[in-house]
Scaffold this motif. Structure first.
Motif, PDB file in Angstrom:
ATOM      1  N   GLU A 172       0.809  -1.224   0.000  1.00 15.35           N
ATOM      2  CA  GLU A 172       0.000   0.000   0.000  1.00 15.35           C
ATOM      3  C   GLU A 172       0.840   1.271   0.000  1.00 15.35           C
ATOM      4  OE1 GLU A 172      -4.332   0.135   1.876  1.00 15.35           O
ATOM      5  OE2 GLU A 172      -2.807  -0.486   3.328  1.00 15.35           O
ATOM      6  N   LYS A 173       2.095   1.169   0.409  1.00 10.59           N
ATOM      7  CA  LYS A 173       2.953   2.362   0.444  1.00 10.59           C
ATOM      8  C   LYS A 173       3.246   2.877  -0.957  1.00 10.59           C
ATOM      9  CE  LYS A 173       5.151   0.991   4.809  1.00 10.59           C
ATOM     10  NZ  LYS A 173       6.412   0.554   5.476  1.00 10.59           N
ATOM     11  N   ASP A 174       3.248   1.976  -1.935  1.00 11.72           N
ATOM     12  CA  ASP A 174       3.524   2.367  -3.320  1.00 11.72           C
ATOM     13  C   ASP A 174       2.340   2.170  -4.250  1.00 11.72           C
ATOM     14  OD1 ASP A 174       6.258   3.069  -2.851  1.00 11.72           O
ATOM     15  OD2 ASP A 174       6.752   0.930  -2.826  1.00 11.72           O
ATOM     16  N   HIS A 175       1.276   1.544  -3.753  1.00  9.90           N
ATOM     17  CA  HIS A 175       0.103   1.270  -4.578  1.00  9.90           C
ATOM     18  C   HIS A 175      -1.145   1.608  -3.768  1.00  9.90           C
ATOM     19  CE1 HIS A 175       3.339  -1.555  -5.596  1.00  9.90           C
ATOM     20  NE2 HIS A 175       2.899  -1.533  -6.833  1.00  9.90           N
ATOM     21  N   THR A 176      -2.048   2.388  -4.331  1.00  5.17           N
ATOM     22  CA  THR A 176      -3.308   2.598  -3.640  1.00  5.17           C
ATOM     23  C   THR A 176      -4.085   1.285  -3.611  1.00  5.17           C
ATOM     24  OG1 THR A 176      -4.472   3.196  -5.663  1.00  5.17           O
ATOM     25  CG2 THR A 176      -3.395   4.987  -4.436  1.00  5.17           C
ATOM     26  N   ALA A 177      -5.026   1.184  -2.680  1.00  6.60           N
ATOM     27  CA  ALA A 177      -5.813  -0.049  -2.568  1.00  6.60           C
ATOM     28  C   ALA A 177      -6.495  -0.400  -3.879  1.00  6.60           C
ATOM     29  CB  ALA A 177      -6.840   0.095  -1.445  1.00  6.60           C
ATOM     30  N   SER A 178      -6.894   0.607  -4.644  1.00  8.28           N
ATOM     31  CA  SER A 178      -7.580   0.354  -5.919  1.00  8.28           C
ATOM     32  C   SER A 178      -6.662  -0.237  -6.975  1.00  8.28           C
ATOM     33  CB  SER A 178      -8.194   1.653  -6.456  1.00  8.28           C
ATOM     34  OG  SER A 178      -7.178   2.589  -6.782  1.00  8.28           O
ATOM     35  N   ARG A 179      -5.360  -0.307  -6.680  1.00  5.61           N
ATOM     36  CA  ARG A 179      -4.391  -0.889  -7.607  1.00  5.61           C
ATOM     37  C   ARG A 179      -3.889  -2.241  -7.113  1.00  5.61           C
ATOM     38  NH1 ARG A 179      -4.467   0.398 -12.350  1.00  5.61           N
ATOM     39  NH2 ARG A 179      -2.321   0.980 -12.863  1.00  5.61           N
ATOM     40  N   ARG A 323      -8.076 -18.296 -17.259  1.00  4.16           N
ATOM     41  CA  ARG A 323      -8.505 -17.151 -18.069  1.00  4.16           C
ATOM     42  C   ARG A 323      -9.646 -16.399 -17.392  1.00  4.16           C
ATOM     43  NH1 ARG A 323      -7.411 -20.965 -22.119  1.00  4.16           N
ATOM     44  NH2 ARG A 323      -9.597 -21.608 -22.276  1.00  4.16           N
ATOM     45  N   LEU A 324     -10.578 -17.128 -16.799  1.00  7.54           N
ATOM     46  CA  LEU A 324     -11.669 -16.477 -16.069  1.00  7.54           C
ATOM     47  C   LEU A 324     -11.137 -15.670 -14.887  1.00  7.54           C
ATOM     48  CD1 LEU A 324     -14.327 -19.350 -15.980  1.00  7.54           C
ATOM     49  CD2 LEU A 324     -14.635 -17.108 -17.051  1.00  7.54           C
ATOM     50  N   MET A 325     -10.247 -16.291 -14.123  1.00  8.78           N
ATOM     51  CA  MET A 325      -9.679 -15.626 -12.949  1.00  8.78           C
ATOM     52  C   MET A 325      -8.902 -14.377 -13.355  1.00  8.78           C
ATOM     53  SD  MET A 325      -8.279 -19.065 -11.070  1.00  8.78           S
ATOM     54  CE  MET A 325      -9.380 -20.312 -10.378  1.00  8.78           C
ATOM     55  N   ALA A 326      -8.020 -14.548 -14.348  1.00  9.54           N
ATOM     56  CA  ALA A 326      -7.189 -13.435 -14.787  1.00  9.54           C
ATOM     57  C   ALA A 326      -8.029 -12.303 -15.380  1.00  9.54           C
ATOM     58  CB  ALA A 326      -6.167 -13.924 -15.817  1.00  9.54           C
ATOM     59  N   GLY A 327      -9.017 -12.660 -16.168  1.00  8.59           N
ATOM     60  CA  GLY A 327      -9.864 -11.643 -16.777  1.00  8.59           C
ATOM     61  C   GLY A 327     -10.600 -10.815 -15.738  1.00  8.59           C
ATOM     62  N   PHE A 328     -11.114 -11.497 -14.714  1.00  5.59           N
ATOM     63  CA  PHE A 328     -11.833 -10.781 -13.664  1.00  5.59           C
ATOM     64  C   PHE A 328     -10.895  -9.852 -12.902  1.00  5.59           C
ATOM     65  CE2 PHE A 328     -12.953 -10.544  -9.156  1.00  5.59           C
ATOM     66  CZ  PHE A 328     -14.202  -9.940  -9.228  1.00  5.59           C
ATOM     67  N   LEU A 329      -9.773 -10.374 -12.447  1.00  9.23           N
ATOM     68  CA  LEU A 329      -8.852  -9.569 -11.638  1.00  9.23           C
ATOM     69  C   LEU A 329      -8.324  -8.379 -12.433  1.00  9.23           C
ATOM     70  CD1 LEU A 329      -6.936 -12.541  -9.963  1.00  9.23           C
ATOM     71  CD2 LEU A 329      -8.564 -11.007  -8.832  1.00  9.23           C
ATOM     72  N   LYS A 330      -7.956  -8.610 -13.688  1.00 11.71           N
ATOM     73  CA  LYS A 330      -7.433  -7.521 -14.513  1.00 11.71           C
ATOM     74  C   LYS A 330      -8.496  -6.460 -14.769  1.00 11.71           C
ATOM     75  CE  LYS A 330      -4.902  -6.576 -18.781  1.00 11.71           C
ATOM     76  NZ  LYS A 330      -4.252  -7.168 -19.977  1.00 11.71           N
ATOM     77  N   SER A 331      -9.719  -6.877 -15.025  1.00  8.82           N
ATOM     78  CA  SER A 331     -10.776  -5.907 -15.325  1.00  8.82           C
ATOM     79  C   SER A 331     -11.061  -5.022 -14.127  1.00  8.82           C
ATOM     80  CB  SER A 331     -12.058  -6.631 -15.756  1.00  8.82           C
ATOM     81  OG  SER A 331     -12.649  -7.333 -14.667  1.00  8.82           O
ATOM     82  N   ARG A 332     -11.012  -5.586 -12.926  1.00  9.17           N
ATOM     83  CA  ARG A 332     -11.269  -4.774 -11.741  1.00  9.17           C
ATOM     84  C   ARG A 332     -10.120  -3.822 -11.457  1.00  9.17           C
ATOM     85  NH1 ARG A 332     -15.968  -3.950 -11.631  1.00  9.17           N
ATOM     86  NH2 ARG A 332     -15.438  -2.761  -9.751  1.00  9.17           N
ATOM     87  N   LEU A 333      -8.887  -4.263 -11.691  1.00  7.86           N
ATOM     88  CA  LEU A 333      -7.744  -3.366 -11.517  1.00  7.86           C
ATOM     89  C   LEU A 333      -7.761  -2.251 -12.544  1.00  7.86           C
ATOM     90  CD1 LEU A 333      -4.992  -5.960 -10.622  1.00  7.86           C
ATOM     91  CD2 LEU A 333      -5.789  -4.088  -9.169  1.00  7.86           C
ATOM     92  N   ASN A 334      -8.161  -2.566 -13.763  1.00  5.92           N
ATOM     93  CA  ASN A 334      -8.290  -1.518 -14.791  1.00  5.92           C
ATOM     94  C   ASN A 334      -9.377  -0.526 -14.422  1.00  5.92           C
ATOM     95  OD1 ASN A 334      -6.243  -2.560 -16.357  1.00  5.92           O
ATOM     96  ND2 ASN A 334      -7.595  -3.682 -17.740  1.00  5.92           N
ATOM     97  N   ALA A 335     -10.491  -1.024 -13.850  1.00 14.45           N
ATOM     98  CA  ALA A 335     -11.577  -0.145 -13.425  1.00 14.45           C
ATOM     99  C   ALA A 335     -11.100   0.785 -12.322  1.00 14.45           C
ATOM    100  CB  ALA A 335     -12.773  -0.955 -12.962  1.00 14.45           C
ATOM    101  N   GLY A 336     -10.262   0.245 -11.417  1.00 18.30           N
ATOM    102  CA  GLY A 336      -9.747   1.061 -10.314  1.00 18.30           C
ATOM    103  C   GLY A 336      -8.783   2.123 -10.756  1.00 18.30           C
ATOM    104  N   ALA A 337      -8.229   1.968 -11.940  1.00 18.32           N
ATOM    105  CA  ALA A 337      -7.254   2.949 -12.435  1.00 18.32           C
ATOM    106  C   ALA A 337      -7.925   4.189 -12.978  1.00 18.32           C
ATOM    107  CB  ALA A 337      -6.386   2.309 -13.522  1.00 18.32           C
ATOM    108  N   ARG A 338      -9.219   4.100 -13.262  1.00 18.14           N
ATOM    109  CA  ARG A 338      -9.914   5.246 -13.865  1.00 18.14           C
ATOM    110  C   ARG A 338     -10.369   6.249 -12.806  1.00 18.14           C
ATOM    111  NH1 ARG A 338     -12.055   1.070 -17.301  1.00 18.14           N
ATOM    112  NH2 ARG A 338     -13.970   0.927 -16.119  1.00 18.14           N
TER     113      ARG A 338
END
Length: 338
Positions: A172-179, A323-338
């Motif tokens: 968390e020191k280098d990444h916000t929780a949304s990342r 692929r299901l796991m990776a797709g879900f995790l990546k999509s949520r991290l991408n959403a948090g970046a916006r």
């Protein structure tokens, strides 16, 4: 080589109390049932091999099991790293040993998104710090930090949780929780839920997502899936099988069993299990509870496959699960970046 390692891992699953669903005379023993034709040919062959694998009696000492599973994990890890072009690095964060998995083109954790993995192994073994992480790192393009948390029975609860929390807070020191997204399989799924429950208790922001891949969020009860699938190590209940991890803590503790506390702040969660998974019931119960409390929860149930198959079975369904796991995790991290 990889096929040989996978065959050895099948035997390991049959021998390990943390990963096994072994035969028992006083259960319905679904392992003996005919396999459905919904499985791929590769899955049918490997599941049949698992069912036929002999069960050692008595079980090997825990240290021997750890060494065996470690050797298998490292052997599979080398093959997976080569296949997926992922670099595995041994390191430490906040004084806790970790593995860091870097996908192609990524050389540091920097300030971008990061995945925190809590491996499976019944809280007693490391049966997934490489096999649960290398494909996910490759498919997401995001580095994965796998926490090599302290193991029971030498280190009962909350040692593993303390290690997971220390690494998370350091990230968390280098990444916000949304990342940050957290995920784990089996014991690691349970520990992931415990980590989020602890973060909620501390009033900390939630990570972007949780991957809850076949675990139990309530150690006070037994689900129906325990009644028709053999328990590991000859235990009569799931709570008994993790007693060395629970230690002197009351099973109803709301951090140890998050369903006993407030889970309404939990982030979007993907839950994955299978119909021949001993943790099918607790995984689906947790999914329903999350939905009832307004959490974005998605439950995926694979047909005819055993507990945590994606961590050790080289079959088409494993690729689909990853692929299901990776797709879900990546999509949520991408959403948090916006």
């Amino acid at each position: 080589m990889y096929k040989a390692v996978m065959a050895a891992m099948v035997a390991a699953v049959a021998k390990s109390p943390a990963g096994a669903q072994t035969a028992s005379a006083d259960t319905h023993n679904i392992i003996k049932w005919a396999l459905p034709n919904t499985l791929s040919p590769e899955a049918r062959a490997m599941a049949a091999a698992m069912a036929a694998a002999p069960v050692p009696n008595p079980e090997p000492p825990l240290e021997a099991q750890r060494k065996f599973v470690q050797d298998i994990q490292e052997g599979m890890g080398r093959e997976l790293a080569k296949r997926h072009n992922v670099r595995a690095e041994q390191s430490s964060i906040a004084g806790v040993p970790v593995r860091i998995l870097y996908p192609q083109g990524v050389t540091s954790l920097n300030e971008g998104p990061v995945l925190l993995n809590l491996h499976g192994g019944g809280f007693q073994l490391d049966s997934g710090s490489l096999t649960e992480t290398i494909p996910i790192a490759a498919l997401t393009g995001i580095p994965v930090v796998s926490v090599l948390y302290r193991l029971a029975p030498e280190h009962p609860y909350p040692a593993a949780l303390d290690d997971a929390l220390a690494v998370y807070q350091a990230l968390e020191k280098d990444h916000t929780a949304s990342r940050i997204a957290v995920y784990g399989t089996s014991a690691g799924a349970g520990l992931s839920g415990q980590l989020l429950a602890k973060l909620s208790q501390l009033g900390k922001p939630m990570p972007a997502a949780m991957g809850y891949f076949s675990g139990s969020a309530d150690l006070t009860t037994s689900g129906d899936s325990e009644s028709w699938m053999p328990l590991p190590g000859g235990a009569k209940t799931m709570a008994e099988s993790v007693a060395s991890y629970v230690g002197k803590t009351a099973p109803a503790d709301p951090i140890l069993s998050p369903l006993k506390g407030d889970i309404s702040r939990f982030p979007p969660t993907l839950l994955v299990t299978s119909t021949r998974d001993i943790l099918l019931s607790p995984t689906s119960i947790f999914a329903r509870a999350l939905l009832e409390r307004g959490v974005d929860a998605r439950l995926v149930v694979f047909d005819g496959l055993p507990h945590a198959f994606w961590a050790y079975m080289d079959i088409p369904e494993t690729g689909e699960a990853n692929r299901l796991m990776a797709g879900f995790l990546k999509s949520r991290l991408n959403a948090g970046a916006r």
